[in-house]
Design a protein around this motif. Sequence first.
Motif, mmCIF file in Angstrom:
data_model
loop_
_atom_site.group_PDB
_atom_site.id
_atom_site.type_symbol
_atom_site.label_atom_id
_atom_site.label_comp_id
_atom_site.label_asym_id
_atom_site.label_seq_id
_atom_site.Cartn_x
_atom_site.Cartn_y
_atom_site.Cartn_z
ATOM 1 N N ASN A 50 6.397 19.870 -1.499
ATOM 2 C CA ASN A 50 6.687 18.238 -1.629
ATOM 3 C C ASN A 50 6.144 17.480 -2.820
ATOM 4 O O ASN A 50 5.034 17.498 -3.128
ATOM 5 N N LYS A 84 6.694 14.670 -3.722
ATOM 6 C CA LYS A 84 6.448 13.173 -3.553
ATOM 7 C C LYS A 84 7.184 12.433 -4.613
ATOM 8 O O LYS A 84 8.122 12.810 -5.112
ATOM 9 N N HIS A 138 5.777 12.153 7.329
ATOM 10 C CA HIS A 138 4.913 12.366 6.375
ATOM 11 C C HIS A 138 3.919 11.050 6.492
ATOM 12 O O HIS A 138 4.175 10.025 6.654
ATOM 13 N N GLU A 161 2.115 9.741 4.688
ATOM 14 C CA GLU A 161 2.115 8.680 3.598
ATOM 15 C C GLU A 161 3.514 7.298 4.053
ATOM 16 O O GLU A 161 3.561 6.315 3.913
ATOM 17 N N ILE A 202 -5.179 15.341 2.568
ATOM 18 C CA ILE A 202 -3.930 15.307 1.839
ATOM 19 C C ILE A 202 -4.660 14.533 0.505
ATOM 20 O O ILE A 202 -5.005 13.431 0.452
ATOM 21 N N GLY A 203 -4.098 15.332 -0.518
ATOM 22 C CA GLY A 203 -4.336 14.845 -1.914
ATOM 23 C C GLY A 203 -5.912 14.577 -2.254
ATOM 24 O O GLY A 203 -6.351 14.209 -3.285
ATOM 25 N N GLY A 223 -2.331 19.986 3.154
ATOM 26 C CA GLY A 223 -3.443 19.256 2.846
ATOM 27 C C GLY A 223 -4.265 20.191 2.030
ATOM 28 O O GLY A 223 -5.052 21.096 2.308
ATOM 29 N N VAL A 273 -3.712 22.354 0.015
ATOM 30 C CA VAL A 273 -3.474 24.038 -0.177
ATOM 31 C C VAL A 273 -3.336 24.172 -1.592
ATOM 32 O O VAL A 273 -2.688 23.658 -2.247
ATOM 33 N N ARG A 274 -4.081 25.441 -1.804
ATOM 34 C CA ARG A 274 -4.140 25.790 -3.252
ATOM 35 C C ARG A 274 -4.232 27.320 -3.409
ATOM 36 O O ARG A 274 -4.341 28.001 -2.165
ATOM 37 N N LEU A 312 2.774 23.361 3.706
ATOM 38 C CA LEU A 312 3.437 22.140 2.955
ATOM 39 C C LEU A 312 2.566 21.569 1.799
ATOM 40 O O LEU A 312 1.586 21.268 2.155
ATOM 41 N N ILE A 313 3.002 21.884 0.541
ATOM 42 C CA ILE A 313 2.315 21.909 -0.578
ATOM 43 C C ILE A 313 2.671 20.699 -1.212
ATOM 44 O O ILE A 313 3.839 20.425 -2.086
ATOM 45 N N GLY A 314 1.441 19.901 -1.548
ATOM 46 C CA GLY A 314 1.731 18.666 -2.438
ATOM 47 C C GLY A 314 1.475 18.962 -3.726
ATOM 48 O O GLY A 314 2.279 19.395 -4.639
ATOM 49 N N GLY A 315 0.420 18.308 -4.140
ATOM 50 C CA GLY A 315 -0.166 18.447 -5.724
ATOM 51 C C GLY A 315 0.278 19.981 -6.229
ATOM 52 O O GLY A 315 0.674 19.898 -7.306
#
Length: 252
Positions: A10, A12, A95, A97, A173-174, A213, A215-216, A233-236
């Motif tokens: 994701n 964003k 989501h 956000e 998340i983040g 949330g 995930v690294r 679900l991977i953001g950053g």
Amino acid sequence: MMRKKLVAGNWKMNGSLAQNRALLASLCQQLPILSCEVAVFPPFPYLSQASELLHGSSIRLGAQTLSEYREGAYTGEVAAGMLREVGCSYVLVGHSERRSLFAESDQAIARKFLAALASGLNPILCFGETLEERQAGVTLDVIKRQVLAVLACLDGGSWPQSAILAYEPVWAIGTGLTATPLQAQEVHAYVRSLLNQGGEEAGVAEVRILYGGSVRAKNARELFCQPDIDGGLIGGASLNVDEFLEICRAAT
Ligand code: PGA
């Protein structure tokens, strides 16, 4: 029962034509043949570009939200059919956000979910509790409300196999904080039991539930090893090719 894991990036509100080109080129080049599925979720204006760049690759494309309406006088909205036309297979719905910053209600989220299904997009329903809710011990109640709001609108109350869920604790998340594998597994197993309500739904064992949330690469493997966690679900970390590729490898 074998659920194929899905790693979804994701993005964003990040990216540019040049950055996307570089990121997707490296992903396509370096992503080995994996037994998991990989998808990216760029902002709307870049979906066509991403679709072209991903042509011929196994990486799938998704959007970050959609309109509940099919077409018409809804300034600023984007319809499910448009997302299909530019090559999306997936769309995130609800989501955190969207829920917290753009006031999307459980009811609006359910309508968007139905709009996605109606045009053949696979929705990914996101849900999760805030820190206050976890501390107050109401995590499972909140999750039940969020999931049932959608489940109740489905034909015969049965969850379609093409639809995915993503548990994303808001506090993770983040933030760099991750749910422990056991905390996440508890929620995932609970959600699977919710989908099974009203009798043994034959297909529920096949439904994928992702975790999201913070995930690294370093924590992905132990999360993905849990019996009811079917990917992430991977953001950053999805904006960094090496990190994202490492997470994809952890899912295989
Ligand atoms: P994060 O975001 O990986 O940056 O925590 C996850 C998400 O919001 O989907």
